[in-house]
Design a protein around this motif. Structure first.
Motif, PDB file in Angstrom:
ATOM      1  N   UNK A 148       0.348   7.344 -19.878  1.00  0.00           N
ATOM      2  CA  UNK A 148       1.210   6.775 -21.013  1.00  0.00           C
ATOM      3  C   UNK A 148       2.509   7.396 -20.711  1.00  0.00           C
ATOM      4  N   UNK A 149       3.439   6.312 -20.508  1.00  0.00           N
ATOM      5  CA  UNK A 149       4.921   6.655 -20.262  1.00  0.00           C
ATOM      6  C   UNK A 149       5.507   6.690 -21.574  1.00  0.00           C
ATOM      7  N   UNK A 150       6.535   7.675 -21.997  1.00  0.00           N
ATOM      8  CA  UNK A 150       7.173   7.903 -23.208  1.00  0.00           C
ATOM      9  C   UNK A 150       8.725   7.746 -22.726  1.00  0.00           C
ATOM     10  N   UNK A 151       9.369   6.902 -23.081  1.00  0.00           N
ATOM     11  CA  UNK A 151      10.935   6.741 -22.743  1.00  0.00           C
ATOM     12  C   UNK A 151      11.650   7.353 -23.945  1.00  0.00           C
ATOM     13  N   UNK A 152      12.174   8.564 -23.956  1.00  0.00           N
ATOM     14  CA  UNK A 152      13.157   9.114 -24.959  1.00  0.00           C
ATOM     15  C   UNK A 152      12.273  10.514 -25.354  1.00  0.00           C
ATOM     16  N   UNK A 153      13.057  11.411 -26.189  1.00  0.00           N
ATOM     17  CA  UNK A 153      12.644  12.498 -26.241  1.00  0.00           C
ATOM     18  C   UNK A 153      13.104  13.052 -27.905  1.00  0.00           C
ATOM     19  N   UNK A 154      13.385  12.152 -28.567  1.00  0.00           N
ATOM     20  CA  UNK A 154      13.774  12.596 -30.022  1.00  0.00           C
ATOM     21  C   UNK A 154      12.560  12.674 -31.112  1.00  0.00           C
ATOM     22  N   UNK A 155      12.808  12.498 -32.221  1.00  0.00           N
ATOM     23  CA  UNK A 155      11.858  12.832 -33.247  1.00  0.00           C
ATOM     24  C   UNK A 155      10.822  11.759 -33.407  1.00  0.00           C
ATOM     25  N   UNK A 156      11.320  10.582 -33.032  1.00  0.00           N
ATOM     26  CA  UNK A 156      10.169   9.303 -32.913  1.00  0.00           C
ATOM     27  C   UNK A 156       9.024   9.489 -31.659  1.00  0.00           C
ATOM     28  N   UNK A 157       9.716   9.776 -30.684  1.00  0.00           N
ATOM     29  CA  UNK A 157       8.971   9.921 -29.252  1.00  0.00           C
ATOM     30  C   UNK A 157       8.057  11.197 -29.429  1.00  0.00           C
ATOM     31  N   UNK A 158       8.588  12.176 -30.323  1.00  0.00           N
ATOM     32  CA  UNK A 158       7.460  13.328 -30.662  1.00  0.00           C
ATOM     33  C   UNK A 158       6.657  12.839 -31.219  1.00  0.00           C
ATOM     34  N   UNK A 159       6.475  11.932 -32.364  1.00  0.00           N
ATOM     35  CA  UNK A 159       5.274  11.430 -32.872  1.00  0.00           C
ATOM     36  C   UNK A 159       4.450  10.734 -32.052  1.00  0.00           C
ATOM     37  N   UNK A 160       4.931   9.825 -31.037  1.00  0.00           N
ATOM     38  CA  UNK A 160       4.334   9.040 -30.329  1.00  0.00           C
ATOM     39  C   UNK A 160       3.630   9.842 -29.187  1.00  0.00           C
ATOM     40  N   UNK A 161       4.234  10.821 -28.826  1.00  0.00           N
ATOM     41  CA  UNK A 161       3.652  11.724 -27.832  1.00  0.00           C
ATOM     42  C   UNK A 161       2.369  12.553 -28.448  1.00  0.00           C
ATOM     43  N   UNK A 162       2.606  13.069 -29.807  1.00  0.00           N
ATOM     44  CA  UNK A 162       1.276  13.626 -30.561  1.00  0.00           C
ATOM     45  C   UNK A 162       0.089  12.817 -30.484  1.00  0.00           C
ATOM     46  N   UNK A 163       0.338  11.474 -30.736  1.00  0.00           N
ATOM     47  CA  UNK A 163      -0.453  10.508 -30.916  1.00  0.00           C
ATOM     48  C   UNK A 163      -1.290  10.362 -29.502  1.00  0.00           C
ATOM     49  N   UNK A 164      -0.460  10.186 -28.514  1.00  0.00           N
ATOM     50  CA  UNK A 164      -1.242   9.983 -27.144  1.00  0.00           C
ATOM     51  C   UNK A 164      -1.857  11.230 -26.632  1.00  0.00           C
ATOM     52  N   UNK A 165      -1.417  12.396 -26.943  1.00  0.00           N
ATOM     53  CA  UNK A 165      -2.128  13.606 -26.661  1.00  0.00           C
ATOM     54  C   UNK A 165      -3.314  13.704 -27.422  1.00  0.00           C
ATOM     55  N   UNK A 166      -3.403  13.382 -28.695  1.00  0.00           N
ATOM     56  CA  UNK A 166      -4.480  13.446 -29.361  1.00  0.00           C
ATOM     57  C   UNK A 166      -5.669  12.764 -29.087  1.00  0.00           C
ATOM     58  N   UNK A 167      -5.089  11.582 -28.334  1.00  0.00           N
ATOM     59  CA  UNK A 167      -6.292  10.715 -27.678  1.00  0.00           C
ATOM     60  C   UNK A 167      -6.305  10.973 -26.267  1.00  0.00           C
ATOM     61  N   UNK A 168      -6.028  12.159 -25.879  1.00  0.00           N
ATOM     62  CA  UNK A 168      -6.604  12.721 -24.563  1.00  0.00           C
ATOM     63  C   UNK A 168      -5.802  12.048 -23.292  1.00  0.00           C
ATOM     64  N   UNK A 169      -4.538  11.268 -23.491  1.00  0.00           N
ATOM     65  CA  UNK A 169      -3.957  10.656 -22.410  1.00  0.00           C
ATOM     66  C   UNK A 169      -3.189  11.600 -21.647  1.00  0.00           C
ATOM     67  N   UNK A 170      -2.746  11.194 -20.563  1.00  0.00           N
ATOM     68  CA  UNK A 170      -1.996  11.795 -19.596  1.00  0.00           C
ATOM     69  C   UNK A 170      -0.470  11.181 -20.005  1.00  0.00           C
ATOM     70  N   UNK A 171       0.333  12.231 -20.468  1.00  0.00           N
ATOM     71  CA  UNK A 171       1.641  11.708 -20.833  1.00  0.00           C
ATOM     72  C   UNK A 171       2.837  12.075 -19.913  1.00  0.00           C
ATOM     73  N   UNK A 172       3.404  11.380 -19.707  1.00  0.00           N
ATOM     74  CA  UNK A 172       4.985  11.559 -18.888  1.00  0.00           C
ATOM     75  C   UNK A 172       6.041  11.077 -19.818  1.00  0.00           C
ATOM     76  N   UNK A 173       6.880  12.093 -19.857  1.00  0.00           N
ATOM     77  CA  UNK A 173       8.286  11.925 -20.802  1.00  0.00           C
ATOM     78  C   UNK A 173       9.454  11.848 -20.021  1.00  0.00           C
ATOM     79  N   UNK A 174      10.198  10.643 -19.811  1.00  0.00           N
ATOM     80  CA  UNK A 174      11.378  10.365 -19.185  1.00  0.00           C
ATOM     81  C   UNK A 174      12.586  10.427 -20.069  1.00  0.00           C
ATOM     82  N   UNK A 175      13.453  11.333 -20.030  1.00  0.00           N
ATOM     83  CA  UNK A 175      14.452  11.855 -20.897  1.00  0.00           C
ATOM     84  C   UNK A 175      15.332  12.968 -20.364  1.00  0.00           C
ATOM     85  N   UNK A 176      16.708  12.731 -20.317  1.00  0.00           N
ATOM     86  CA  UNK A 176      17.400  13.987 -19.993  1.00  0.00           C
ATOM     87  C   UNK A 176      16.923  15.317 -20.875  1.00  0.00           C
ATOM     88  N   UNK A 177      16.994  16.295 -20.206  1.00  0.00           N
ATOM     89  CA  UNK A 177      16.740  17.485 -21.123  1.00  0.00           C
ATOM     90  C   UNK A 177      17.440  17.894 -22.186  1.00  0.00           C
TER      91      UNK A 177
END
Length: 240
Positions: free
Chosen positions: A25-54
């Motif tokens: 699962x590729x997540x583009x962005x690293x803000x509040x909305x992205x954080x929620x999306x990332x948690x959903x994906x991790x809860x589903x045991x996905x392998x998550x990659x986040x692309x966003x400047x630090x």
């Protein structure tokens, strides 16, 4: 003449439980909305990659990066990032860039969700209540996320305590039943018998059912009888 079949109600979504375990699962962005999306994906045991400047990571996403819960690409999105992606979740405050991600996903037939842009979504995120294996999602089909949250809370308030624990035990019992009666021909009988257990046993009994209780209960499967938990335990006490 009234139909005996359900009426078709168009305009909805196909509500499914999408299995993304070990999917990319590729997540583009690293803000509040992205954080929620990332948690959903991790809860589903996905392998998550986040692309966003630090510099664009909020505290939660930065924490998940520091804990190696996700893979981080420290730059803005590039088309090459889509290589190997099974799903894309885009959450950036740049409409033009977001649409570009959406078009690239369409070209490559990668399912995508562009946050807050319903027309550019293959699927929507709903408001979710979680209790162990139990997940209840409320969707407004992109029309009112806040209202979905309000409805979800009302539904959650009506659910009994320990529902998740009861479901976990029912899942264990189902697996044991398949070992007892593995034949595909037993399928309808297994389903009927399990339905009978769920309907006739109290929630508290399902919560407190242990491995020994399950073994005792399963001895009644062949006859089709469904004894109470009290009857199961009484019969077990009589064993030598």
């Amino acid at each position: 003449m009234p139909s005996k079949f359900p009426e078709v109600q168009g305009g909805g979504s196909l509500i499914i439980a999408w299995q993304v375990q070990q999917k990319n699962v590729l997540v583009v962005g690293g803000g509040e909305v992205a954080a929620g999306r990332i948690l959903h994906a991790l809860n589903a045991d996905a392998k998550v990659t986040v692309v966003c400047p630090a510099s664009g990571l909020n505290d939660e996403v930065a924490f998940r990066v520091s804990q190696s819960q996700v893979t981080h690409i420290d730059r803005n999105f590039e088309p090459a990032d889509l290589e190997g992606a099974d799903m894309v979740l885009c959450a950036i405050d740049d409409p033009e860039a977001s649409t570009s991600v959406w078009k690239l996903c369409k070209e490559r037939r990668i399912p995508a969700n562009i946050a807050d842009v319903p027309p550019e979504c293959d699927f929507y995120f709903g408001s979710v209540h979680r209790d162990g294996p139990l997940q209840v999602m409320v969707s407004t089909n992109g029309n009112g996320p806040k209202l979905a949250s309000i409805v979800r809370k009302k539904i959650a308030d009506t659910l009994p305590d320990n529902m998740g624990a009861a479901i976990e035990n029912v899942g264990k019992l189902r697996k044991k039943l398949r070992d007892v009666a593995p034949s595909p021909q037993e399928g309808p009988k297994r389903m009927k018998w399990m339905s009978g257990v769920c309907e006739s046993w109290r929630l508290e009994d399902l919560v407190h059912m242990n491995e020994r209780d399950m073994a005792g209960l399963l001895t009644h499967y062949e006859s089709g009888r469904i004894p109470t938990l009290g009857e199961v335990r009484t019969s077990l006490l009589a064993l030598p």
